[in-house]
Structure formats: structure tokens, C-alpha cells
Design a protein around this motif. Structure first.
Motif, PDB file in Angstrom:
ATOM      1  N   TYR A  42       0.802  -1.219   0.000  1.00  0.00           N
ATOM      2  CA  TYR A  42       0.000   0.000   0.000  1.00  0.00           C
ATOM      3  C   TYR A  42       0.840   1.278   0.000  1.00  0.00           C
ATOM      4  O   TYR A  42       0.396   2.303  -0.481  1.00  0.00           O
ATOM      5  CB  TYR A  42      -1.001  -0.001   1.164  1.00  0.00           C
ATOM      6  N   HIS A  43       2.063   1.206   0.496  1.00  0.00           N
ATOM      7  CA  HIS A  43       2.924   2.392   0.451  1.00  0.00           C
ATOM      8  C   HIS A  43       3.387   2.699  -0.970  1.00  0.00           C
ATOM      9  O   HIS A  43       3.866   3.791  -1.240  1.00  0.00           O
ATOM     10  CB  HIS A  43       4.138   2.224   1.389  1.00  0.00           C
ATOM     11  N   ASP A  44       3.211   1.732  -1.892  1.00  0.00           N
ATOM     12  CA  ASP A  44       3.605   1.906  -3.296  1.00  0.00           C
ATOM     13  C   ASP A  44       2.418   1.597  -4.218  1.00  0.00           C
ATOM     14  O   ASP A  44       2.550   0.952  -5.243  1.00  0.00           O
ATOM     15  CB  ASP A  44       4.796   0.992  -3.617  1.00  0.00           C
ATOM     16  N   PHE A  45       1.233   2.022  -3.807  1.00  0.00           N
ATOM     17  CA  PHE A  45       0.024   1.779  -4.581  1.00  0.00           C
ATOM     18  C   PHE A  45      -0.156   2.929  -5.566  1.00  0.00           C
ATOM     19  O   PHE A  45       0.070   4.075  -5.213  1.00  0.00           O
ATOM     20  CB  PHE A  45      -1.186   1.716  -3.639  1.00  0.00           C
ATOM     21  N   PRO A  46      -0.530   2.701  -6.791  1.00  0.00           N
ATOM     22  CA  PRO A  46      -0.960   1.479  -7.446  1.00  0.00           C
ATOM     23  C   PRO A  46       0.163   0.705  -8.144  1.00  0.00           C
ATOM     24  O   PRO A  46      -0.075  -0.364  -8.689  1.00  0.00           O
ATOM     25  CB  PRO A  46      -1.984   1.963  -8.465  1.00  0.00           C
ATOM     26  N   ALA A  47       1.375   1.226  -8.147  1.00  0.00           N
ATOM     27  CA  ALA A  47       2.464   0.588  -8.890  1.00  0.00           C
ATOM     28  C   ALA A  47       2.725  -0.852  -8.452  1.00  0.00           C
ATOM     29  O   ALA A  47       3.097  -1.695  -9.265  1.00  0.00           O
ATOM     30  CB  ALA A  47       3.745   1.409  -8.752  1.00  0.00           C
ATOM     31  N   SER A  48       2.484  -1.175  -7.186  1.00  0.00           N
ATOM     32  CA  SER A  48       2.804  -2.511  -6.680  1.00  0.00           C
ATOM     33  C   SER A  48       1.650  -3.509  -6.818  1.00  0.00           C
ATOM     34  O   SER A  48       1.807  -4.690  -6.494  1.00  0.00           O
ATOM     35  CB  SER A  48       3.211  -2.427  -5.204  1.00  0.00           C
ATOM     36  N   LEU A  49       0.506  -3.077  -7.283  1.00  0.00           N
ATOM     37  CA  LEU A  49      -0.661  -3.952  -7.391  1.00  0.00           C
ATOM     38  C   LEU A  49      -0.433  -5.039  -8.430  1.00  0.00           C
ATOM     39  O   LEU A  49      -0.029  -4.768  -9.556  1.00  0.00           O
ATOM     40  CB  LEU A  49      -1.903  -3.140  -7.777  1.00  0.00           C
ATOM     41  N   LEU A  50      -0.700  -6.296  -8.050  1.00  0.00           N
ATOM     42  CA  LEU A  50      -0.630  -7.418  -8.977  1.00  0.00           C
ATOM     43  C   LEU A  50      -1.774  -8.377  -8.689  1.00  0.00           C
ATOM     44  O   LEU A  50      -1.798  -9.038  -7.650  1.00  0.00           O
ATOM     45  CB  LEU A  50       0.702  -8.155  -8.871  1.00  0.00           C
ATOM     46  N   LEU A  51      -2.755  -8.409  -9.599  1.00  0.00           N
ATOM     47  CA  LEU A  51      -3.853  -9.372  -9.510  1.00  0.00           C
ATOM     48  C   LEU A  51      -3.465 -10.624 -10.264  1.00  0.00           C
ATOM     49  O   LEU A  51      -2.834 -10.544 -11.322  1.00  0.00           O
ATOM     50  CB  LEU A  51      -5.124  -8.802 -10.146  1.00  0.00           C
ATOM     51  N   ARG A  52      -3.872 -11.757  -9.723  1.00  0.00           N
ATOM     52  CA  ARG A  52      -3.628 -13.040 -10.389  1.00  0.00           C
ATOM     53  C   ARG A  52      -4.949 -13.777 -10.535  1.00  0.00           C
ATOM     54  O   ARG A  52      -5.680 -13.916  -9.565  1.00  0.00           O
ATOM     55  CB  ARG A  52      -2.660 -13.889  -9.564  1.00  0.00           C
ATOM     56  N   PHE A  53      -5.226 -14.217 -11.749  1.00  0.00           N
ATOM     57  CA  PHE A  53      -6.364 -15.092 -11.996  1.00  0.00           C
ATOM     58  C   PHE A  53      -5.813 -16.507 -11.994  1.00  0.00           C
ATOM     59  O   PHE A  53      -4.992 -16.853 -12.838  1.00  0.00           O
ATOM     60  CB  PHE A  53      -7.017 -14.790 -13.339  1.00  0.00           C
ATOM     61  N   GLN A  54      -6.244 -17.304 -11.037  1.00  0.00           N
ATOM     62  CA  GLN A  54      -5.743 -18.674 -10.893  1.00  0.00           C
ATOM     63  C   GLN A  54      -6.641 -19.638 -11.661  1.00  0.00           C
ATOM     64  O   GLN A  54      -7.855 -19.614 -11.516  1.00  0.00           O
ATOM     65  CB  GLN A  54      -5.704 -19.057  -9.419  1.00  0.00           C
ATOM     66  N   VAL A  70      -7.549  -8.456 -22.715  1.00  0.00           N
ATOM     67  CA  VAL A  70      -8.912  -7.977 -22.471  1.00  0.00           C
ATOM     68  C   VAL A  70      -9.115  -7.740 -20.973  1.00  0.00           C
ATOM     69  O   VAL A  70      -9.633  -6.702 -20.556  1.00  0.00           O
ATOM     70  CB  VAL A  70      -9.955  -8.986 -22.999  1.00  0.00           C
ATOM     71  N   TRP A  71      -8.672  -8.687 -20.162  1.00  0.00           N
ATOM     72  CA  TRP A  71      -8.848  -8.571 -18.712  1.00  0.00           C
ATOM     73  C   TRP A  71      -7.924  -7.513 -18.115  1.00  0.00           C
ATOM     74  O   TRP A  71      -8.282  -6.846 -17.147  1.00  0.00           O
ATOM     75  CB  TRP A  71      -8.677  -9.940 -18.050  1.00  0.00           C
ATOM     76  N   GLN A  72      -6.770  -7.329 -18.697  1.00  0.00           N
ATOM     77  CA  GLN A  72      -5.882  -6.257 -18.241  1.00  0.00           C
ATOM     78  C   GLN A  72      -6.530  -4.899 -18.490  1.00  0.00           C
ATOM     79  O   GLN A  72      -6.465  -4.004 -17.647  1.00  0.00           O
ATOM     80  CB  GLN A  72      -4.521  -6.355 -18.939  1.00  0.00           C
ATOM     81  N   ARG A  73      -7.179  -4.759 -19.634  1.00  0.00           N
ATOM     82  CA  ARG A  73      -7.882  -3.509 -19.933  1.00  0.00           C
ATOM     83  C   ARG A  73      -9.078  -3.321 -19.000  1.00  0.00           C
ATOM     84  O   ARG A  73      -9.372  -2.198 -18.562  1.00  0.00           O
ATOM     85  CB  ARG A  73      -8.330  -3.480 -21.391  1.00  0.00           C
ATOM     86  N   GLN A  88       1.259   1.233 -16.352  1.00  0.00           N
ATOM     87  CA  GLN A  88       1.594   0.040 -17.138  1.00  0.00           C
ATOM     88  C   GLN A  88       0.554  -1.036 -16.846  1.00  0.00           C
ATOM     89  O   GLN A  88       0.796  -1.945 -16.058  1.00  0.00           O
ATOM     90  CB  GLN A  88       2.988  -0.471 -16.776  1.00  0.00           C
ATOM     91  N   GLY A  89      -0.605  -0.954 -17.484  1.00  0.00           N
ATOM     92  CA  GLY A  89      -1.715  -1.861 -17.216  1.00  0.00           C
ATOM     93  C   GLY A  89      -1.392  -3.330 -17.355  1.00  0.00           C
ATOM     94  O   GLY A  89      -1.918  -4.164 -16.634  1.00  0.00           O
ATOM     95  N   ARG A  90      -0.499  -3.660 -18.266  1.00  0.00           N
ATOM     96  CA  ARG A  90      -0.159  -5.063 -18.508  1.00  0.00           C
ATOM     97  C   ARG A  90       0.599  -5.696 -17.351  1.00  0.00           C
ATOM     98  O   ARG A  90       0.659  -6.905 -17.240  1.00  0.00           O
ATOM     99  CB  ARG A  90       0.666  -5.199 -19.779  1.00  0.00           C
ATOM    100  N   GLN A  91       1.196  -4.891 -16.521  1.00  0.00           N
ATOM    101  CA  GLN A  91       2.002  -5.419 -15.424  1.00  0.00           C
ATOM    102  C   GLN A  91       1.174  -5.742 -14.180  1.00  0.00           C
ATOM    103  O   GLN A  91       1.707  -6.279 -13.220  1.00  0.00           O
ATOM    104  CB  GLN A  91       3.081  -4.405 -15.031  1.00  0.00           C
TER     105      GLN A  91
END
Length: 102
Positions: A42-54, A70-73, A88-91
């Protein structure tokens, strides 16, 4: 675990809201998806956010991979509606077979 500040709590609520919404939609549309989980500093939000679809296995993962952009967009758009811009939405969203325990 360090207690979150008021701003960080708002960020956490926002991330949970977006993740829950995307997860519900993805569970309907992506065959073999198990869950959505995320990491964030949270101290580096949003740059550190990483969602994973399992996904349940590699086969289901490879079937879903063409839909990744599509899901990144969708993630970028959902966060933008909440006032958060991803440079960098793709990241910030990936597909995986790993679980949070792995």
C-alpha cells in the motif's frame, strides 16, 4: 503486521471491490478459473498492485491466455472509474496456475 493508515484502508477497500467484481465476471466467462487473488504494497500503490487469476490447470490457462489483454484492460478501466490510473496496465494482472499458498 503493521496497521494500515486511513488512506491505506481506503486503498484496500478499493482493491477488494475491484478484485471481487472482476473475479465474479471472470468466473462466469473464463472456463477453469478458480479464483482471483492479489498482492499489493500500500505504500507503493498502485504501482505494486498485482492481480492473479488462478486456473485449475495448464490446459485451462493456455485456453484463457488469448483473453489476458482484455482482462488487463478491464482492470485498468475498473480502477480508472475509481480514480486510480495504472501507468503500465499489462504489469498488474496475470494468469497463473499458482495458488496464494505456492
Amino acid at each position: 503486521m503493521k496497521k494500515l493508515s486511513a488512506v491505506q484502508q481506503k486503498q484496500q477497500t478499493l482493491v477488494f471491490s475491484v478484485a471481487d467484481t472482476l473475479e465474479a465476471e471472470a468466473l462466469k466467462e473464463l472456463g477453469g478459473m478458480v479464483q482471483c487473488w492479489f498482492d499489493v504494497q500500500y505504500h507503493d500503490f498502485p504501482a505494486s498492485l498485482l492481480l492473479r487469476f488462478q486456473f485449475e490447470n495448464e490446459e485451462r490457462l493456455s485456453e484463457a491466455t488469448p483473453q489476458l489483454k482484455v482482462w488487463q484492460r478491464k482492470l485498468s478501466a475498473a480502477l480508472l472509474k475509481k480514480g486510480v490510473i495504472l501507468k503500465q496496465g499489462r504489469q498488474h494482472l496475470i494468469f497463473t496456475v499458482e495458488s496464494p499458498e505456492d
